[in-house]
Structure formats: C-alpha cells, structure tokens
Design an enzyme around this catalytic site. Sequence first.
Site, PDB file in Angstrom:
ATOM      1  N   ASP A  13      -4.422 -27.316 -13.614  1.00 39.54           N
ATOM      2  CA  ASP A  13      -3.513 -26.969 -14.712  1.00 39.54           C
ATOM      3  C   ASP A  13      -2.725 -28.183 -15.205  1.00 39.54           C
ATOM      4  O   ASP A  13      -2.909 -29.302 -14.721  1.00 39.54           O
ATOM      5  CB  ASP A  13      -2.589 -25.838 -14.261  1.00 39.54           C
ATOM      6  CG  ASP A  13      -2.367 -24.788 -15.332  1.00 39.54           C
ATOM      7  OD1 ASP A  13      -2.442 -25.121 -16.532  1.00 39.54           O
ATOM      8  OD2 ASP A  13      -2.116 -23.619 -14.976  1.00 39.54           O
ATOM      9  N   ASP A  37      -2.954 -20.176 -23.180  1.00 43.04           N
ATOM     10  CA  ASP A  37      -3.363 -19.004 -22.407  1.00 43.04           C
ATOM     11  C   ASP A  37      -3.627 -17.796 -23.310  1.00 43.04           C
ATOM     12  O   ASP A  37      -2.870 -17.531 -24.251  1.00 43.04           O
ATOM     13  CB  ASP A  37      -2.271 -18.617 -21.407  1.00 43.04           C
ATOM     14  CG  ASP A  37      -2.156 -19.607 -20.268  1.00 43.04           C
ATOM     15  OD1 ASP A  37      -2.941 -20.574 -20.232  1.00 43.04           O
ATOM     16  OD2 ASP A  37      -1.276 -19.407 -19.409  1.00 43.04           O
TER      17      ASP A  37
END
Length: 436
Positions: free
Chosen positions: A202, A257
């Site tokens: 991430d 996202d």
Amino acid sequence: MYLLLVVARNASAVHVSSLPESEAVSDTSSISMRRSLLDNGLGKTFITKKKNNFYIIPITFPHIDLTFTPICNRICVFLFQICRWNSWNHFGCNVDEETIRQTADAMVSSGLADLGYKYINIDDCWAELNRDSLGNLVPKLSAFPSGISALVYYVHSKGLKIGIYSDAGTQTCSKTMPGSLGYEEHDAVTFATWGFDYLKYDNCENTGISAKERYPKMSKALLTSGRQIYYSICEWGEEDPATWAPSIGNSWRTTVDIQDNWNSMTSIADQNDKWAFYARPGAWNDPDMLEVGNGGMTKEEYRSHFSIWALVKAPLLIGCDVRAMDQTTLELLSNKEVIAVNQDELGVQGFKIKQNGDLEVWGGILSGKRMAVILWNRGSSPSNITAYWPDLDLDPSTVVDARDLWMHSTESGVKYQLSAQVEPHAVKMYVLTTTS
C-alpha cells in the site's frame, strides 16, 4: 521484409528487440490498428505517433528475425491473471486466523478454488503496533494465537496460496502496524520465510517520497528473498504507475479504493480504461477488488461489475464473506465462461470501444481469433445497444457465432452487427467466433 505494428490509445514508448539502428520507421495506415495488438517487448525505443485517435508505430525492416524477450524475473512466473480473495472489503481490521481458515475451507467447498480462485489474502491490521527488538514485524497475538507459519501451512494444505499486506510507508493505512519503508529487505525475507505467495503493498504514510523511488526497493527485495512472491503495487494511480510499474510489479492499482456502489464502480471502470494498452501478460492494471456479494449493488449491477472486470483482465479479487454468500453471489462469481475471458492466454486487456450517452460497447481480442464484447447500459431505462462490425474492426462480410456468456446460449450465423435489448445498469456479454 517484416512489418511490426504496435498500437496504443495513449502516447507511449515502444520497445523492440534486435532492431538494427539503420532501419527506418515508416507509416503503414492500411493495417487494422485495434486488432493488431502486440506486446511491447524490450530493447530499442520509439515514440508512438497519433493517428485516427490511436497512437501507432508501424516499423518495417528486412533480413531480421523478430523476437521479443520478456522480463523473466517475476513476469514470466505470473503470465496469466490470478483469481483470489482479500479480507479488507468485508472484514476491514476484523481479521483473524479463524476467519482465514474458514475462508480457505469455503473457497474449496464452494468450488471456487477449482475455478481458479487460489489466493487467500490477509490485508491490513494483522501485526502489532511496533516491531520487536530485532526489527521484525510481530503478528498480532490476539488475532493469530497459533502463529503465522501455522496459518500459512493450513492454507497451503488446502491446495491454495496465501497473501500478506504491507505498506511503502512508515505505517500502514490503518495506522495500527508498521509499514515496510526502510525495512524492505528485512520484511521481504520475513514474508518469504513464513511462506507467503503474494504481497499487497500500500501507499499510506509515505513521507512524501515518490512512489517511483519506494516501490522498486520492495520489488528488488522480493526478487532476492528466495521465494516467488506476486507483487501487487497499491499506489492508487497517483503517479501513473502503468507507465513505470510493469518492469517492477505484477499488477498496479490504477485508481483510489472502490466502494460498494454503482457510481464508484463505474467511475473506476472508466479511470482504469485509460491505461488499457499498458497492460500485458504478467503485468496487469488493477482497478481494485470486486464488491460482488457485499450488498451495496443490485444483481444486475454486480453482473456488470464482474463482466467488465473480467474483460479488462483485472485481478478477480473476491471481497465478500465467502463463508456466508448467497446462491446469487456464488453464481455470479463462478461463471466459468466469464472467468475464461479473464484468464485467456492472449492476455490482452479489453477496453471501451464506443459510447452513445449511457450506452456503451466494450470489447477485446481473445486467443483463437475470437473477440469478447460487452453491451453495457449505464442508463436508467431499457435500451437497445448495437455493435456494428466496423466498430469491432471486423470486415463487413464477416459471419460469427455469438456466444452469450450469461445465458449460456449461442446464436449462429450473425452478420453485420451484434444487437440486444439491455436492461438498466445491466450487460450482455458475448464471445464472437468467426465462421466465415
């Protein structure tokens, strides 16, 4: 004399191996552009030129064998797209060893594992807040009392693979565990020693350092860790990773996202489409996980979601609770014919071909001289959608068999066009096979 025609919808560098310096670039406009998709290859670099809304580079050269040499560090190991499950979309930080064990069991008992869903991926929040005195990541004792190695062994015993999560920053996005920035080699060895097969990496708490500097470090560390580990770059598309990540990772996120709603899903599909011609076998665009089964969209919206993700060769990453999914969710996720489009050996990402308001035609070439086509109604009322042969770069005289992948039926002898009435927020998905 040989001809190489490389096509892209965005200006890009094209790399060709073994091309003599003396050979010239010449324009050959008679070749059908969208159907002449080739892997970029490596070596000499040319810059594509815009023609008819596409960027093309036709190259002619005599007396040479045309060869492409792919990067065989990690790309050749993962030439085909992989299907998987991830804990984040449904469980968030509420992940523990029992959930992972039960999910592995459910993937097998539901038949999803037999369809190719082989990876069980643990997302954020699995470790303690601080490293130990030796700099090691420490699995959260309350969530993983049996230890990570035992959990990895259990998942592997089911014939599955298992993934883990970290972050190219000082902390992960939950801020409940350390990131791997500055610990790349240390953590890569740890993940390999535990037996993990996959790393999602991430982009939170990154201290302002460019992703182009941070992500290659973990790439190198994984390659020298002693284990083949799929490298999933989760950089959110901030620095256009499609332009630089193919050489260091197996997939890269192109967007923020996803959320479990129609607007988020359709917006992400459009954003990801921009980078269609940068993907290739072993290096994939990732528009984020599937929301199918989480409850925020209708059945037809989820069918659209799954169909488009399959067509664009996205990672089919289940994000629901497979232990408790209903029959509708299982039927959507287990459509063998749709999965086969995603897993096609040619590995060419499909893209949006045509748009008329809310009515769209998407398509992509498949192996065996076939083509996948989606008629997508993003509007609020039933509408007829037509893909004419010129839209698909098919000769007007072409005759095809049209296989409906959701109805599991075939219409033979289709000429001139593919047309269907499509319900609101729904798709019709076909594979066209030329018969004459």
